[in-house]
Design a protein around this motif. Structure first.
Motif, PDB file in Angstrom:
ATOM      1  N   LEU A 161       0.834  -1.196   0.000  1.00  0.00           N
ATOM      2  CA  LEU A 161       0.000   0.000   0.000  1.00  0.00           C
ATOM      3  C   LEU A 161       0.872   1.249   0.000  1.00  0.00           C
ATOM      4  O   LEU A 161       1.862   1.319   0.728  1.00  0.00           O
ATOM      5  CB  LEU A 161      -0.926   0.000   1.217  1.00  0.00           C
ATOM      6  N   PHE A 162       0.461   2.245  -0.755  1.00  0.00           N
ATOM      7  CA  PHE A 162       1.305   3.423  -0.963  1.00  0.00           C
ATOM      8  C   PHE A 162       1.649   4.158   0.332  1.00  0.00           C
ATOM      9  O   PHE A 162       2.788   4.530   0.560  1.00  0.00           O
ATOM     10  CB  PHE A 162       0.620   4.386  -1.938  1.00  0.00           C
ATOM     11  N   PHE A 163       0.683   4.375   1.210  1.00  0.00           N
ATOM     12  CA  PHE A 163       0.941   5.176   2.403  1.00  0.00           C
ATOM     13  C   PHE A 163       1.551   4.370   3.548  1.00  0.00           C
ATOM     14  O   PHE A 163       1.738   4.884   4.624  1.00  0.00           O
ATOM     15  CB  PHE A 163      -0.349   5.864   2.870  1.00  0.00           C
ATOM     16  N   ARG A 164       1.853   3.119   3.325  1.00  0.00           N
ATOM     17  CA  ARG A 164       2.468   2.300   4.368  1.00  0.00           C
ATOM     18  C   ARG A 164       3.982   2.283   4.174  1.00  0.00           C
ATOM     19  O   ARG A 164       4.622   1.245   3.987  1.00  0.00           O
ATOM     20  CB  ARG A 164       1.919   0.869   4.359  1.00  0.00           C
ATOM     21  N   TYR A 165       4.574   3.477   4.210  1.00  0.00           N
ATOM     22  CA  TYR A 165       6.009   3.662   4.100  1.00  0.00           C
ATOM     23  C   TYR A 165       6.460   4.635   5.183  1.00  0.00           C
ATOM     24  O   TYR A 165       5.704   5.494   5.598  1.00  0.00           O
ATOM     25  CB  TYR A 165       6.397   4.308   2.758  1.00  0.00           C
ATOM     26  N   PRO A 166       7.714   4.539   5.602  1.00  0.00           N
ATOM     27  CA  PRO A 166       8.245   5.588   6.482  1.00  0.00           C
ATOM     28  C   PRO A 166       8.380   6.902   5.725  1.00  0.00           C
ATOM     29  O   PRO A 166       8.581   6.912   4.509  1.00  0.00           O
ATOM     30  CB  PRO A 166       9.627   5.061   6.881  1.00  0.00           C
ATOM     31  N   ALA A 167       8.272   8.010   6.446  1.00  0.00           N
ATOM     32  CA  ALA A 167       8.624   9.313   5.885  1.00  0.00           C
ATOM     33  C   ALA A 167      10.118   9.527   6.114  1.00  0.00           C
ATOM     34  O   ALA A 167      10.655   9.145   7.157  1.00  0.00           O
ATOM     35  CB  ALA A 167       7.820  10.413   6.561  1.00  0.00           C
ATOM     36  N   GLY A 193      10.864  14.049  -4.508  1.00  0.00           N
ATOM     37  CA  GLY A 193       9.951  13.287  -3.662  1.00  0.00           C
ATOM     38  C   GLY A 193      10.087  11.806  -3.941  1.00  0.00           C
ATOM     39  O   GLY A 193      10.648  11.403  -4.963  1.00  0.00           O
ATOM     40  N   PHE A 194       9.589  10.975  -3.030  1.00  0.00           N
ATOM     41  CA  PHE A 194       9.686   9.526  -3.122  1.00  0.00           C
ATOM     42  C   PHE A 194      11.132   9.044  -3.065  1.00  0.00           C
ATOM     43  O   PHE A 194      11.434   7.918  -3.431  1.00  0.00           O
ATOM     44  CB  PHE A 194       9.017   9.009  -4.400  1.00  0.00           C
ATOM     45  N   ASP A 195      12.024   9.920  -2.601  1.00  0.00           N
ATOM     46  CA  ASP A 195      13.449   9.615  -2.582  1.00  0.00           C
ATOM     47  C   ASP A 195      13.785   8.509  -1.593  1.00  0.00           C
ATOM     48  O   ASP A 195      14.667   7.691  -1.832  1.00  0.00           O
ATOM     49  CB  ASP A 195      14.238  10.892  -2.234  1.00  0.00           C
ATOM     50  N   GLU A 196      13.084   8.479  -0.447  1.00  0.00           N
ATOM     51  CA  GLU A 196      13.363   7.469   0.561  1.00  0.00           C
ATOM     52  C   GLU A 196      12.586   6.180   0.320  1.00  0.00           C
ATOM     53  O   GLU A 196      13.052   5.080   0.631  1.00  0.00           O
ATOM     54  CB  GLU A 196      13.050   8.001   1.964  1.00  0.00           C
ATOM     55  N   ASP A 197      11.396   6.293  -0.273  1.00  0.00           N
ATOM     56  CA  ASP A 197      10.516   5.139  -0.427  1.00  0.00           C
ATOM     57  C   ASP A 197      11.137   4.054  -1.296  1.00  0.00           C
ATOM     58  O   ASP A 197      10.964   2.858  -1.051  1.00  0.00           O
ATOM     59  CB  ASP A 197       9.183   5.575  -1.053  1.00  0.00           C
ATOM     60  N   GLU A 198      11.868   4.482  -2.311  1.00  0.00           N
ATOM     61  CA  GLU A 198      12.446   3.526  -3.248  1.00  0.00           C
ATOM     62  C   GLU A 198      13.449   2.613  -2.554  1.00  0.00           C
ATOM     63  O   GLU A 198      13.489   1.401  -2.802  1.00  0.00           O
ATOM     64  CB  GLU A 198      13.085   4.309  -4.401  1.00  0.00           C
ATOM     65  N   LEU A 199      14.256   3.156  -1.629  1.00  0.00           N
ATOM     66  CA  LEU A 199      15.222   2.341  -0.889  1.00  0.00           C
ATOM     67  C   LEU A 199      14.505   1.390   0.058  1.00  0.00           C
ATOM     68  O   LEU A 199      14.897   0.224   0.211  1.00  0.00           O
ATOM     69  CB  LEU A 199      16.193   3.226  -0.112  1.00  0.00           C
ATOM     70  N   LEU A 209      10.858   8.613 -10.533  1.00  0.00           N
ATOM     71  CA  LEU A 209      10.885   7.241 -10.038  1.00  0.00           C
ATOM     72  C   LEU A 209      10.246   6.290 -11.046  1.00  0.00           C
ATOM     73  O   LEU A 209      10.757   5.187 -11.294  1.00  0.00           O
ATOM     74  CB  LEU A 209      10.151   7.166  -8.693  1.00  0.00           C
ATOM     75  N   LEU A 210       9.156   6.723 -11.640  1.00  0.00           N
ATOM     76  CA  LEU A 210       8.472   5.915 -12.642  1.00  0.00           C
ATOM     77  C   LEU A 210       9.380   5.654 -13.841  1.00  0.00           C
ATOM     78  O   LEU A 210       9.460   4.526 -14.346  1.00  0.00           O
ATOM     79  CB  LEU A 210       7.194   6.635 -13.087  1.00  0.00           C
ATOM     80  N   ARG A 211      10.099   6.676 -14.279  1.00  0.00           N
ATOM     81  CA  ARG A 211      10.995   6.519 -15.427  1.00  0.00           C
ATOM     82  C   ARG A 211      12.168   5.596 -15.097  1.00  0.00           C
ATOM     83  O   ARG A 211      12.626   4.842 -15.950  1.00  0.00           O
ATOM     84  CB  ARG A 211      11.517   7.888 -15.880  1.00  0.00           C
ATOM     85  N   ARG A 212      12.659   5.661 -13.871  1.00  0.00           N
ATOM     86  CA  ARG A 212      13.833   4.872 -13.508  1.00  0.00           C
ATOM     87  C   ARG A 212      13.502   3.433 -13.136  1.00  0.00           C
ATOM     88  O   ARG A 212      14.311   2.531 -13.356  1.00  0.00           O
ATOM     89  CB  ARG A 212      14.575   5.538 -12.341  1.00  0.00           C
ATOM     90  N   LYS A 254       6.945  -2.168 -12.323  1.00  0.00           N
ATOM     91  CA  LYS A 254       7.001  -3.453 -11.623  1.00  0.00           C
ATOM     92  C   LYS A 254       6.973  -3.270 -10.106  1.00  0.00           C
ATOM     93  O   LYS A 254       6.624  -4.185  -9.372  1.00  0.00           O
ATOM     94  CB  LYS A 254       8.245  -4.230 -12.034  1.00  0.00           C
ATOM     95  N   GLU A 255       7.365  -2.087  -9.629  1.00  0.00           N
ATOM     96  CA  GLU A 255       7.408  -1.833  -8.195  1.00  0.00           C
ATOM     97  C   GLU A 255       6.140  -1.109  -7.742  1.00  0.00           C
ATOM     98  O   GLU A 255       5.429  -0.504  -8.539  1.00  0.00           O
ATOM     99  CB  GLU A 255       8.663  -1.025  -7.847  1.00  0.00           C
ATOM    100  N   SER A 256       5.884  -1.158  -6.435  1.00  0.00           N
ATOM    101  CA  SER A 256       4.603  -0.689  -5.895  1.00  0.00           C
ATOM    102  C   SER A 256       4.365   0.799  -6.123  1.00  0.00           C
ATOM    103  O   SER A 256       3.311   1.207  -6.620  1.00  0.00           O
ATOM    104  CB  SER A 256       4.533  -0.991  -4.392  1.00  0.00           C
ATOM    105  N   ILE A 257       5.325   1.643  -5.745  1.00  0.00           N
ATOM    106  CA  ILE A 257       5.106   3.085  -5.836  1.00  0.00           C
ATOM    107  C   ILE A 257       4.980   3.551  -7.285  1.00  0.00           C
ATOM    108  O   ILE A 257       4.036   4.284  -7.614  1.00  0.00           O
ATOM    109  CB  ILE A 257       6.213   3.859  -5.106  1.00  0.00           C
ATOM    110  N   PRO A 258       5.882   3.164  -8.199  1.00  0.00           N
ATOM    111  CA  PRO A 258       5.700   3.580  -9.593  1.00  0.00           C
ATOM    112  C   PRO A 258       4.375   3.117 -10.174  1.00  0.00           C
ATOM    113  O   PRO A 258       3.757   3.835 -10.973  1.00  0.00           O
ATOM    114  CB  PRO A 258       6.879   2.914 -10.311  1.00  0.00           C
TER     115      PRO A 258
END
Length: 339
Positions: free
Chosen positions: A159-165, A189-195, A239-242, A246-250
């Motif tokens: 789920l998108f909002f189930r990530y740390p800030a 933005g989304f810089d931390e979520d990807e890791l 993030l979508l371009r990179r 296949k991943e949740s956030i993109p």
């Protein structure tokens, strides 16, 4: 604090990393709060990574017993990676220069790592000030930063909002190193979520702990709030371009932008038909443009009945719609311009 090996207290070495850029107005409050944290000083280091500030940020930082690193390359993930590289902690905590931490912040974050399978921990972010926009940021149906109501241990990201800030996050050093660090090409933005998502795919658990609370100085004007949201959209597009879909956030970002484009196309088509074929096409046009605002107004009006703050029933829906529009236009801009 729990017990480690042979009954000894679990107190790993901790590094707190703070990216900063022209933060003279806020970083003093953060450093003051960090001076008061309840954690063994010989096991704690605080690192400020300055991205080339032109104000008095460095001068303020040098007034405190913390390590200052100057990193001329721009980008929050560049600063985070520089901080990790120059740190010694087993557990790495991250916060931002416009935050204030609680006295027990570190202890609460660290105790989640007693489980060796936990690789990442995130906490709740609440407002520092009590002005109108700060209250909106916390209480909107789309909170500006993440808030958690119950402690969760997750084995994967769905789920998108189930990530740390990123301003209230901790990771094991070895997890960051195994994952290859933060992606320095992801900006805005989304810089931390990807890791975090990479760490979960490696088999580590993620904990969301509402007891770990940080106060954040939210944007103080609507213009700045919308600019922040626009940039989140740009970051999502990068993030979508990179990473592809296949991943949740993109995947979530692609779905949001696709729905926005479909809505925009429907509005244009119905407006064209209403002006050239039949004015009755205004009915479905008004439905898809006004109905979401009506639903949001009804939702906030129910809240207002409980709080007595009736102004939110008419202002929060408008800000929600403006933020959604800003995010989607930022995302489309990022897709088109590729930066």
């Amino acid at each position: 604090m729990g017990l480690g090996l042979e009954g000894s207290p679990y107190e790993p070495t901790v590094s707190v990393i703070i990216p900063a850029m022209n933060a003279e107005a806020t970083i003093g409050d953060l450093l003051e709060s960090l001076m008061r944290v309840d954690y063994a000083r010989d096991k704690l280091e605080i690192i400020v990574v300055d991205g080339g500030s032109t104000d008095g940020t460095e001068k303020i930082v040098k007034m405190y017993p913390v390590k200052l690193i100057v990193e001329r390359r721009r980008g929050i993930n560049v600063a985070r990676n520089a901080g990790v590289k120059n740190s010694r902690g087993e557990i790495i905590l991250f916060t931002d220069a416009d935050c204030v931490v609680t006295k027990d912040w570190i202890k609460i974050m660290v105790r989640n790592f007693e489980d060796p399978e936990v690789g990442c921990v995130g906490g709740t972010v609440v407002r520092y000030r009590d002005d109108f926009l700060s209250r909106y940021a916390d209480n909107s149906v789309m909170p500006v930063l993440r808030r958690f109501k119950k402690r969760e241990v997750l084995e994967n990201v769905k789920l998108f909002f189930r990530y740390p800030a990123g301003c209230n996050m901790a990771m094991r050093r070895k997890v960051i190193e195994e994952a290859g660090g933060f992606d320095e090409n992801i900006l805005y933005g989304f810089d931390e979520d990807e890791l975090v998502e990479r760490a979960c795919r490696m088999g580590y658990k993620m904990v969301l702990d509402p007891n770990s609370v940080i106060k954040h100085q939210h944007r103080s004007s609507l213009k700045n709030l919308l600019k922040q949201t626009f940039n989140y959209g740009r970051g999502g597009a990068l993030l979508l371009r990179r990473r592809g879909v296949k991943e949740s956030i993109p995947r979530w970002i692609m779905a949001t932008l696709t729905l926005f484009l479909a809505w925009l196309a429907a509005c244009v088509a119905l407006a064209f038909l209403a002006s050239t074929v039949n004015v009755l096409f205004l009915v479905p046009l008004l439905s898809i443009t006004v109905l979401p605002l009506v639903i949001l107004t009804a939702f906030y009006f129910v809240r207002a009945l409980k709080s007595g703050e009736y102004v939110i029933a008419f202002t929060y829906p408008l800000i929600d719609v403006l933020r959604l529009f800003a995010f989607c236009t930022g995302g489309l801009y990022g897709v088109i311009t590729a930066h």
